[in-house]
Design a protein around this motif. Structure first.
Motif, mmCIF file in Angstrom:
data_model
loop_
_atom_site.group_PDB
_atom_site.id
_atom_site.type_symbol
_atom_site.label_atom_id
_atom_site.label_comp_id
_atom_site.label_asym_id
_atom_site.label_seq_id
_atom_site.Cartn_x
_atom_site.Cartn_y
_atom_site.Cartn_z
ATOM 1 N N LEU A 214 -14.645 1.678 -21.674
ATOM 2 C CA LEU A 214 -14.374 1.629 -23.105
ATOM 3 C C LEU A 214 -15.071 2.809 -23.770
ATOM 4 O O LEU A 214 -15.930 3.455 -23.179
ATOM 5 C CB LEU A 214 -14.864 0.302 -23.691
ATOM 6 N N ARG B 43 -18.891 0.776 -21.993
ATOM 7 C CA ARG B 43 -18.823 -0.457 -21.211
ATOM 8 C C ARG B 43 -17.705 -0.393 -20.179
ATOM 9 O O ARG B 43 -16.661 0.196 -20.435
ATOM 10 C CB ARG B 43 -18.579 -1.663 -22.134
ATOM 11 N N ILE B 44 -17.943 -1.027 -19.028
ATOM 12 C CA ILE B 44 -16.908 -1.139 -17.999
ATOM 13 C C ILE B 44 -15.953 -2.249 -18.400
ATOM 14 O O ILE B 44 -16.379 -3.286 -18.910
ATOM 15 C CB ILE B 44 -17.536 -1.437 -16.633
ATOM 16 N N SER B 45 -14.675 -2.024 -18.154
ATOM 17 C CA SER B 45 -13.688 -3.028 -18.547
ATOM 18 C C SER B 45 -12.516 -3.030 -17.569
ATOM 19 O O SER B 45 -12.223 -2.015 -16.933
ATOM 20 C CB SER B 45 -13.188 -2.719 -19.959
ATOM 21 N N ALA B 46 -11.866 -4.169 -17.490
ATOM 22 C CA ALA B 46 -10.650 -4.269 -16.681
ATOM 23 C C ALA B 46 -9.431 -3.772 -17.461
ATOM 24 O O ALA B 46 -8.345 -3.655 -16.898
ATOM 25 C CB ALA B 46 -10.437 -5.719 -16.260
ATOM 26 N N LEU B 47 -9.615 -3.514 -18.735
ATOM 27 C CA LEU B 47 -8.507 -3.071 -19.596
ATOM 28 C C LEU B 47 -8.906 -1.785 -20.312
ATOM 29 O O LEU B 47 -10.095 -1.581 -20.594
ATOM 30 C CB LEU B 47 -8.180 -4.149 -20.641
ATOM 31 N N ASP C 245 0.838 -1.203 0.000
ATOM 32 C CA ASP C 245 0.000 0.000 0.000
ATOM 33 C C ASP C 245 0.874 1.255 0.000
ATOM 34 O O ASP C 245 0.530 2.251 -0.649
ATOM 35 C CB ASP C 245 -0.912 -0.002 1.235
ATOM 36 N N LEU D 119 -3.783 -1.279 -3.849
ATOM 37 C CA LEU D 119 -3.502 -2.529 -4.563
ATOM 38 C C LEU D 119 -4.834 -3.127 -4.989
ATOM 39 O O LEU D 119 -5.411 -3.941 -4.291
ATOM 40 C CB LEU D 119 -2.735 -3.493 -3.669
ATOM 41 N N THR D 120 -5.315 -2.703 -6.109
ATOM 42 C CA THR D 120 -6.635 -3.115 -6.555
ATOM 43 C C THR D 120 -6.654 -3.234 -8.074
ATOM 44 O O THR D 120 -5.647 -2.999 -8.727
ATOM 45 C CB THR D 120 -7.682 -2.093 -6.062
ATOM 46 N N CYS D 121 -7.802 -3.650 -8.573
ATOM 47 C CA CYS D 121 -7.968 -3.678 -10.025
ATOM 48 C C CYS D 121 -8.495 -2.317 -10.465
ATOM 49 O O CYS D 121 -9.275 -1.696 -9.756
ATOM 50 C CB CYS D 121 -8.973 -4.752 -10.435
ATOM 51 N N ARG D 122 -8.095 -1.914 -11.631
ATOM 52 C CA ARG D 122 -8.505 -0.597 -12.119
ATOM 53 C C ARG D 122 -9.726 -0.718 -13.020
ATOM 54 O O ARG D 122 -9.816 -1.641 -13.830
ATOM 55 C CB ARG D 122 -7.332 0.023 -12.883
ATOM 56 N N VAL D 123 -10.641 0.203 -12.852
ATOM 57 C CA VAL D 123 -11.858 0.203 -13.667
ATOM 58 C C VAL D 123 -11.670 1.169 -14.835
ATOM 59 O O VAL D 123 -11.401 2.351 -14.629
ATOM 60 C CB VAL D 123 -13.083 0.635 -12.842
#
Lengths: 90, 180
Positions: free
Chosen positions: A64, A68-72, A26, A57-61
């Protein structure tokens, strides 16, 4: 990572020039202003500069371009960021 | 995908008794009380969970009319991830008017007992509370048109008294944020 390398290749850049960095604590996330994985920075600049997201330390939202919501990130945003960098150096 | 100690296809579901965002306690139905039960690990901040959410709510709505029960569970460490605090869960549940309970697994015991790994991680139980399907809702979080097809196919099989042709897929999403 493979999408990023493909975009770099298409832009005439060396796909091997990607430096992969793991943010493990963190404290590191805070000092690096890391708001989630994956974060892509080109010459130190985030391809989608975060607004007010908390570091951690998380996944980023990502969003697109069609909403649309995406992890990339959207490949078009990656491409545009690479072109900006190339244009800035030209 | 799983070791010998993990909850596996055909096994009886471990107990689940958790409070929802309004303080009511929910448990699994008794054997034979529901034709199928869907338990989904999710959270407020993971892009995979957010991307798949509407598809899973559509399934809950459509199959709810056939007696299928759906429970969504958040086991993330709310101290390190305030977006997953009970208050944030309640705010989201109310704002989006979910038709299913949003349960808080503060101690993370339920997630450990079930072997949940990601958000989302989907578990489908048959009427006798045996695990019939476990994994991802469908093949790609970026493609809404897939409509949680893995889960729907498994549900259709269970409701027809058959075993799903695809009983397991790899759960895809953010890791559950375990407490230190």
């Amino acid at each position: 990572m493979s999408d990023l390398r493909s975009e770099m290749d298409a832009a005439g850049l060396d796909p091997g020039a990607v430096a992969l960095r793991e943010v493990e604590t963190d404290a590191d996330a805070e000092s690096e202003r890391f708001v989630g994985s994956p974060t892509i920075r080109i010459a130190g600049r985030d391809i989608q500069p975060p607004a007010e997201e908390a570091t951690g330390l998380t996944c980023r939202v990502y969003r697109l371009r069609d909403g649309r919501i995406s992890a990339l990130p959207d490949p078009a945003d990656v491409r545009e960021a690479l072109e900006r960098e190339i244009g800035g150096k030209a | 995908m799983s070791d010998d100690s993990e909850f596996s296809i055909g096994d009886q579901a471990p107990p689940l008794e958790l409070s929802d965002t309004e303080g009511s306690t929910h448990a699994l139905p008794g054997p034979g009380e529901a034709p199928a039960t869907i338990v989904i690990w999710t959270c407020n901040h993971c892009p995979y969970a957010l991307a798949w959410h509407d598809r899973l709510i559509d399934v809950a709505n459509e199959y709810g009319g056939r007696g299928v029960r759906t429970l969504k569970v958040n086991s993330n460490d709310a101290e390190r991830y305030p977006a997953d605090s009970p208050e944030a869960m309640r705010e989201r549940h109310r704002a989006e008017a979910w038709p299913v309970p949003y349960l808080h697994d503060a101690e993370q015991d339920v997630a450990r007992a079930w072997g949940a790994r990601t958000t989302p991680d989907v578990f489908l139980l048959d009427s006798e509370l045996r695990l019939a399907y476990r994994g991802a809702p469908d093949a790609d979080h970026q493609r809404p048109e897939l409509e949680a097809g893995y889960l729907r196919a498994a549900l259709d099989a269970v409701l027809s008294g058959e075993e799903p042709a695809r009983a397991e897929t790899e759960p895809v999403g953010c890791s559950i944020k375990w407490r230190p």
